[in-house]
Design a protein around this motif. Structure first.
Motif, mmCIF file in Angstrom:
data_model
loop_
_atom_site.group_PDB
_atom_site.id
_atom_site.type_symbol
_atom_site.label_atom_id
_atom_site.label_comp_id
_atom_site.label_asym_id
_atom_site.label_seq_id
_atom_site.Cartn_x
_atom_site.Cartn_y
_atom_site.Cartn_z
ATOM 1 N N LYS A 62 0.841 -1.197 0.000
ATOM 2 C CA LYS A 62 0.000 0.000 0.000
ATOM 3 C C LYS A 62 0.874 1.245 0.000
ATOM 4 O O LYS A 62 1.891 1.300 0.701
ATOM 5 C CB LYS A 62 -0.923 0.017 1.225
ATOM 6 N N ASP A 89 -3.978 4.586 -1.716
ATOM 7 C CA ASP A 89 -4.998 5.129 -0.821
ATOM 8 C C ASP A 89 -4.813 6.644 -0.697
ATOM 9 O O ASP A 89 -3.810 7.114 -0.152
ATOM 10 C CB ASP A 89 -4.866 4.473 0.553
ATOM 11 N N SER A 114 1.749 4.636 5.350
ATOM 12 C CA SER A 114 1.153 3.499 4.647
ATOM 13 C C SER A 114 1.669 2.154 5.145
ATOM 14 O O SER A 114 1.000 1.129 4.974
ATOM 15 C CB SER A 114 1.414 3.624 3.142
ATOM 16 N N TYR A 118 -1.403 -0.838 6.056
ATOM 17 C CA TYR A 118 -1.658 -2.017 5.207
ATOM 18 C C TYR A 118 -2.142 -3.159 6.080
ATOM 19 O O TYR A 118 -1.558 -3.459 7.120
ATOM 20 C CB TYR A 118 -0.363 -2.390 4.483
ATOM 21 N N ASP A 122 -6.608 -5.691 2.590
ATOM 22 C CA ASP A 122 -6.049 -5.100 1.376
ATOM 23 C C ASP A 122 -5.413 -6.149 0.459
ATOM 24 O O ASP A 122 -5.062 -5.834 -0.685
ATOM 25 C CB ASP A 122 -4.976 -4.064 1.726
#
Length: 308
Positions: A62, A89, A114, A118, A122
């Motif tokens: 992510k 995101d 991030s 995560y 996800d």
């Protein structure tokens, strides 16, 4: 099945400061002689190094919808890594590590962003069966994903994948999630400090044998001392290659990539994989940034030919 590798893990940029005369002190200002932005995170550096060697690699992770996130994706895609599994995101910021590098050591400050956001929801679990091997790393930085490490590695094993894990350091030194995961790990990568802390021993050789009771292979990285491997055949050591150290960032991840490439992708012996991995680590420390200029398998073989 093709030897296609999946990496599930953290993504962050490295802001690398080099040429510092000393450690910073409160109330004082230092100047440096070098600064760069590079692909960061253990998982990403491993992936780029492995792809640079010639392996097929896909990444799941992510990033934020920001410049650093776009930089990370471009760095992975540059060497052919599949990033369809990376979540972008807009509500979070991509992780950042500030790395103060010195000839033999480094100090790091990380904004998780991030990395900690995560989580298992996800991850596209339906794609796991498309791969031959799963690698995971930085268990203790990934607060959101950490509880799912045993499940992800276990599901990979159920689907017939081989697995590897480089857990990193547990600040609590309890290692609970690691031990919950080990039954589904084929290859455990640790450094000397981690090995001795996990096994509660004073000797890295003894620590490796203790850990080898839980996994098929334990690979311990010893820096200037080279590396060793412990498994069904006992302990085997491999010396380090001489190298002019410029930056140690990512050297351990390049080592991991070299081992997986030689042992998993090419099907080499454990001894060949350990020597190849040491060469990858030696090349990595001569360059600034863990993934700024990854060697090809041909380059590593040419390096090794100098030390026949």
């Amino acid at each position: 099945m093709s030897k296609k590798i999946l990496v599930i893990g953290e993504l962050n940029v490295d802001l690398i400061v080099s040429g510092l005369p000393s450690l910073p002190a409160l109330g004082q200002e230092l100047t440096c002689t070098g600064f760069s932005r590079a692909l960061g995170s253990s998982s990403a550096i491993f992936s780029r190094a492995l792809a640079g060697l010639g392996a097929q690699v896909d990444f799941m992770g992510k990033v934020g919808s920001d410049d650093n996130g776009r930089f990370m994706l471009a760095q992975l895609q540059e060497v052919g890594i599949g990033t369809q599994g990376v979540v972008v995101d807009p509500g979070i910021q991509t992780g950042i590590t500030i790395s103060l590098t010195y000839p033999d050591e480094k100090a790091q400050i990380t904004y998780l962003g991030s990395i900690a956001d995560y989580r298992l929801s996800d991850v596209n679990l339906s794609l796991l069966g498309d791969y031959a091997h799963l690698h995971m790393a930085s268990m203790y930085l990934q607060a959101g994903l950490q509880p799912a490490f045993p499940e992800l590695l276990g599901r990979a094993k159920e689907l017939g994948l081989t697995t590897s894990l480089d857990p990193g350091w547990d600040p609590s030194q309890h290692w609970h999630v690691l031990f919950e995961s080990l039954s589904s790990v084929d290859i455990l990568f640790v450094n000397e400090h981690e090995a001795k802390a996990i096994a509660k021993t004073e000797s890295v050789q003894q620590a490796a044998m203790v850990l080898a009771a839980y996994v098929y292979l334990v690979v311990a990285k010893l820096g200037p001392g080279g590396a060793l491997i412990a498994g069904p055949d006992g302990v085997r050591e491999s010396p380090a290659f001489p190298a002019r150290v410029i930056d140690t960032t990512g050297a351990g991840d390049s080592f991991d990539a070299g081992f997986i490439y030689k042992y998993v992708v090419e099907g080499g012996s454990k001894a060949e994989a350990l020597r190849f991995a040491n060469a990858c680590g030696a090349i990595a420390v001569t360059r600034v940034g863990g993934a700024s200029s990854v060697p090809s398998a041909t380059e590593v073989q040419a390096f090794l030919s100098e030390y026949q």
